[in-house]
Design an enzyme around this catalytic site. Sequence first.
Site, mmCIF file in Angstrom:
data_model
loop_
_atom_site.group_PDB
_atom_site.id
_atom_site.type_symbol
_atom_site.label_atom_id
_atom_site.label_comp_id
_atom_site.label_asym_id
_atom_site.label_seq_id
_atom_site.Cartn_x
_atom_site.Cartn_y
_atom_site.Cartn_z
ATOM 1 N N ILE A 40 73.621 -94.183 28.122
ATOM 2 C CA ILE A 40 72.239 -93.864 27.733
ATOM 3 C C ILE A 40 71.227 -94.522 28.678
ATOM 4 O O ILE A 40 70.072 -94.081 28.762
ATOM 5 C CB ILE A 40 72.003 -94.312 26.262
ATOM 6 N N HIS A 108 85.292 -100.392 26.559
ATOM 7 C CA HIS A 108 84.825 -99.252 27.345
ATOM 8 C C HIS A 108 84.874 -99.565 28.820
ATOM 9 O O HIS A 108 84.656 -100.708 29.236
ATOM 10 C CB HIS A 108 83.400 -98.845 26.945
ATOM 11 N N LEU A 109 85.148 -98.541 29.601
ATOM 12 C CA LEU A 109 85.067 -98.625 31.052
ATOM 13 C C LEU A 109 83.759 -97.985 31.471
ATOM 14 O O LEU A 109 83.436 -96.882 31.024
ATOM 15 C CB LEU A 109 86.224 -97.853 31.704
ATOM 16 N N HIS A 110 83.010 -98.673 32.329
ATOM 17 C CA HIS A 110 81.867 -98.054 32.996
ATOM 18 C C HIS A 110 82.388 -97.428 34.287
ATOM 19 O O HIS A 110 83.053 -98.118 35.080
ATOM 20 C CB HIS A 110 80.816 -99.098 33.388
HETATM 21 P P1 5GP Z 1 78.280 -103.158 27.796
HETATM 22 O O1 5GP Z 1 76.976 -103.877 28.043
HETATM 23 O O2 5GP Z 1 78.829 -103.491 26.430
HETATM 24 O O3 5GP Z 1 79.304 -103.327 28.885
HETATM 25 O O4 5GP Z 1 77.948 -101.632 27.832
HETATM 26 C C1 5GP Z 1 77.434 -100.925 26.749
HETATM 27 C C2 5GP Z 1 76.741 -99.723 27.324
HETATM 28 O O5 5GP Z 1 76.495 -98.820 26.278
HETATM 29 C C3 5GP Z 1 75.397 -100.026 27.974
HETATM 30 O O6 5GP Z 1 75.435 -99.692 29.356
HETATM 31 C C4 5GP Z 1 74.406 -99.169 27.190
HETATM 32 O O7 5GP Z 1 73.425 -98.585 27.993
HETATM 33 C C5 5GP Z 1 75.306 -98.138 26.541
HETATM 34 N N1 5GP Z 1 74.829 -97.626 25.261
HETATM 35 C C6 5GP Z 1 74.296 -98.344 24.250
HETATM 36 N N2 5GP Z 1 73.989 -97.545 23.208
HETATM 37 C C7 5GP Z 1 74.345 -96.291 23.582
HETATM 38 C C8 5GP Z 1 74.278 -95.025 22.922
HETATM 39 O O8 5GP Z 1 73.839 -94.890 21.774
HETATM 40 N N3 5GP Z 1 74.727 -93.943 23.614
HETATM 41 C C9 5GP Z 1 75.218 -94.067 24.896
HETATM 42 N N4 5GP Z 1 75.630 -92.935 25.499
HETATM 43 N N5 5GP Z 1 75.313 -95.238 25.536
HETATM 44 C C10 5GP Z 1 74.881 -96.347 24.898
#
Ligand code: 5GP
Length: 122
Positions: A40, A108-110
């Site tokens: 997002i 999750h994988l980015h």
């Molecule tokens: P983290 O910081 O845990 O590695 O990554 C979580 C990711 O989830 C972030 O990059 C954030 O932008 C994304 N994210 C958070 N909420 C949502 C959502 O409701 N939908 C989508 N598609 N991505 C989200």
Amino acid sequence: MKTKPNAAASPDCLFCKIVDGTIPASRVYEDELSIGFPDINPQAPTHLLIIPKQHIASTAKALAEDTALMGHLMAAAAEIARKESLDDGYRIVVNTGDDGGQTVHHLHLHLLGGRHMKWPPG
Ligand code: 5GP
Ligand code: ZN
């Protein structure tokens, strides 16, 4: 690694809600074990998240029995990268825990691509 089974879903988990469709996401990839959808808040021209359908909180919480699934996620990311024509390369990131910058506690994988990545990351 521990051997206690992971829960199938976690009721307050954002990504479990994306898996079950409660929260919408545009699925660019889906198979029996995983889905891929755009982040997002994209940090690159291509920024997709690849997640297991099963709830696993993080790599730190993964169990021995999740090893094949984690490999599956990596292979799915590579397949998506080919479909997205990231032929010049890409980065796969798995933030884990507070110091790792993890904000959503569902593994999750980015998949980031479409620009040159810097090293070291911030
Ligand atoms: P983290 O910081 O845990 O590695 O990554 C979580 C990711 O989830 C972030 O990059 C954030 O932008 C994304 N994210 C958070 N909420 C949502 C959502 O409701 N939908 C989508 N598609 N991505 C989200
Ligand atoms: Zn979850």
